[in-house]
Scaffold this motif. Structure first.
Motif, short mmCIF file in Angstrom:
data_model
loop_
_atom_site.label_atom_id
_atom_site.label_comp_id
_atom_site.label_asym_id
_atom_site.label_seq_id
_atom_site.Cartn_x
_atom_site.Cartn_y
_atom_site.Cartn_z
N ASP A 279 0.82 -1.21 0.00
CA ASP A 279 0.00 0.00 0.00
C ASP A 279 0.86 1.27 0.00
O ASP A 279 1.94 1.29 0.59
CB ASP A 279 -0.89 -0.01 1.23
N ASP A 280 0.36 2.30 -0.66
CA ASP A 280 1.06 3.58 -0.70
C ASP A 280 0.13 4.74 -0.36
O ASP A 280 0.40 5.87 -0.68
CB ASP A 280 1.69 3.80 -2.08
N SER A 281 -0.98 4.46 0.33
CA SER A 281 -1.96 5.50 0.61
C SER A 281 -1.44 6.61 1.52
O SER A 281 -1.98 7.71 1.52
CB SER A 281 -3.22 4.89 1.23
N GLU A 282 -0.36 6.34 2.27
CA GLU A 282 0.21 7.36 3.15
C GLU A 282 1.71 7.56 2.89
O GLU A 282 2.44 7.95 3.78
CB GLU A 282 -0.03 6.98 4.61
N GLY A 283 2.14 7.26 1.67
CA GLY A 283 3.54 7.46 1.33
C GLY A 283 4.45 6.34 1.78
O GLY A 283 5.67 6.51 1.87
N GLN A 284 3.89 5.17 2.06
CA GLN A 284 4.71 4.05 2.50
C GLN A 284 5.73 3.61 1.45
O GLN A 284 6.79 3.11 1.79
CB GLN A 284 3.85 2.83 2.88
N ARG A 285 5.39 3.79 0.18
CA ARG A 285 6.33 3.43 -0.90
C ARG A 285 6.97 4.67 -1.51
O ARG A 285 8.19 4.76 -1.59
CB ARG A 285 5.61 2.63 -1.99
N GLY B 104 6.23 0.23 11.22
CA GLY B 104 5.09 0.35 12.11
C GLY B 104 3.83 0.06 11.32
O GLY B 104 3.88 -0.46 10.20
N TYR B 105 2.71 0.41 11.85
CA TYR B 105 1.41 0.16 11.22
C TYR B 105 1.33 0.77 9.82
O TYR B 105 0.96 0.10 8.88
CB TYR B 105 0.34 0.73 12.14
N GLY B 106 1.68 2.04 9.70
CA GLY B 106 1.62 2.72 8.40
C GLY B 106 2.84 3.58 8.12
O GLY B 106 2.85 4.38 7.21
N HIS B 107 3.88 3.43 8.93
CA HIS B 107 5.11 4.20 8.75
C HIS B 107 6.31 3.27 8.84
O HIS B 107 6.20 2.13 9.28
CB HIS B 107 5.23 5.31 9.80
N SER B 108 7.44 3.77 8.38
CA SER B 108 8.68 3.00 8.44
C SER B 108 9.83 3.91 8.84
O SER B 108 9.77 5.13 8.67
CB SER B 108 8.99 2.35 7.09
N VAL B 109 10.89 3.30 9.34
CA VAL B 109 12.09 4.00 9.76
C VAL B 109 13.28 3.28 9.15
O VAL B 109 13.32 2.06 9.10
CB VAL B 109 12.22 4.03 11.30
N ALA B 110 14.24 4.06 8.67
CA ALA B 110 15.47 3.50 8.12
C ALA B 110 16.66 4.17 8.79
O ALA B 110 16.66 5.39 9.00
CB ALA B 110 15.51 3.72 6.60
N LEU B 111 17.66 3.37 9.13
CA LEU B 111 18.87 3.87 9.77
C LEU B 111 19.99 3.93 8.73
O LEU B 111 20.34 2.90 8.13
CB LEU B 111 19.28 2.95 10.93
N VAL C 268 18.65 8.98 11.04
CA VAL C 268 17.40 8.25 10.91
C VAL C 268 16.53 8.93 9.85
O VAL C 268 16.43 10.15 9.80
CB VAL C 268 16.67 8.23 12.27
N LEU C 269 15.89 8.13 9.02
CA LEU C 269 14.94 8.62 8.02
C LEU C 269 13.60 7.94 8.26
O LEU C 269 13.55 6.73 8.46
CB LEU C 269 15.43 8.30 6.61
N THR C 270 12.51 8.72 8.27
CA THR C 270 11.18 8.16 8.44
C THR C 270 10.33 8.44 7.20
O THR C 270 10.52 9.45 6.53
CB THR C 270 10.48 8.76 9.68
N PHE C 271 9.40 7.55 6.91
CA PHE C 271 8.50 7.76 5.78
C PHE C 271 7.19 7.01 6.03
O PHE C 271 7.13 6.12 6.87
CB PHE C 271 9.14 7.36 4.45
N GLY C 272 6.15 7.43 5.30
CA GLY C 272 4.83 6.84 5.48
C GLY C 272 3.94 7.75 6.30
O GLY C 272 4.08 8.97 6.29
N SER C 273 3.05 7.16 7.07
CA SER C 273 2.05 7.90 7.84
C SER C 273 2.68 8.88 8.82
O SER C 273 3.72 8.60 9.43
CB SER C 273 1.16 6.92 8.60
N GLN D 257 4.69 10.43 13.50
CA GLN D 257 5.70 9.40 13.26
C GLN D 257 6.86 9.93 12.44
O GLN D 257 7.96 9.39 12.52
CB GLN D 257 5.09 8.19 12.54
N ARG D 258 6.64 10.97 11.65
CA ARG D 258 7.72 11.58 10.87
C ARG D 258 8.19 12.90 11.47
O ARG D 258 9.39 13.12 11.62
CB ARG D 258 7.27 11.81 9.42
N ASP D 259 7.25 13.78 11.82
CA ASP D 259 7.60 15.13 12.26
C ASP D 259 8.46 15.17 13.52
O ASP D 259 9.28 16.07 13.67
CB ASP D 259 6.35 15.96 12.50
N ASP D 260 8.27 14.22 14.42
CA ASP D 260 9.02 14.23 15.68
C ASP D 260 10.28 13.37 15.65
O ASP D 260 10.94 13.19 16.67
CB ASP D 260 8.12 13.77 16.83
N ALA D 261 10.64 12.84 14.49
CA ALA D 261 11.82 11.98 14.39
C ALA D 261 13.09 12.78 14.67
O ALA D 261 13.16 13.97 14.38
CB ALA D 261 11.90 11.37 12.99
#
Length: 98
Positions: A20-26, A41-48, A54-59, A64-68
């Motif tokens: 799914d890419d409805s929230e930028g997961q891809r 996570g449920y609709g987000h991901s983290v990459a080291l 750290v890079l975050t993407f998705g929901s 989940q992204r703004d506070d990374a």
């Protein structure tokens, strides 16, 4: 991995996403760089990254992204359903998200 998306780490350190890419997961996933770990996570991901950042993407529904974290020095990452966790090289832990 996530509810409707998955993330893989290739041997060359690049990230592969599918589902799914409805929230930028891809489409929000990194297309270049050297990564050493990934987590979903449920609709987000983290990459080291190999440089300890750290890079975050998705929901971003619960920050989940703004506070990374934006600094370097991380050695491990993990995700819960709505939150993420990163371990610094000094042993301290940073958490963000819902």
């Amino acid at each position: 991995c996530g509810l409707t998306h998955s993330v893989g780490l290739r041997a060359d350190g690049t990230v592969l996403t599918w589902g799914d890419d409805s929230e930028g997961q891809r489409d929000g996933a990194p297309t270049s760089g050297k990564f050493v770990a990934i987590a979903c996570g449920y609709g987000h991901s983290v990459a080291l990254r190999s440089d300890g950042t750290v890079l975050t993407f998705g929901s971003n529904s619960l920050d989940q992204r703004d506070d990374a974290p934006t600094s370097a020095g991380f050695v491990a990452i993990a995700c819960g359903k709505w939150h993420s966790v990163a371990l610094r090289n000094d042993g301290t832990v940073v958490t963000w998200g819902g």
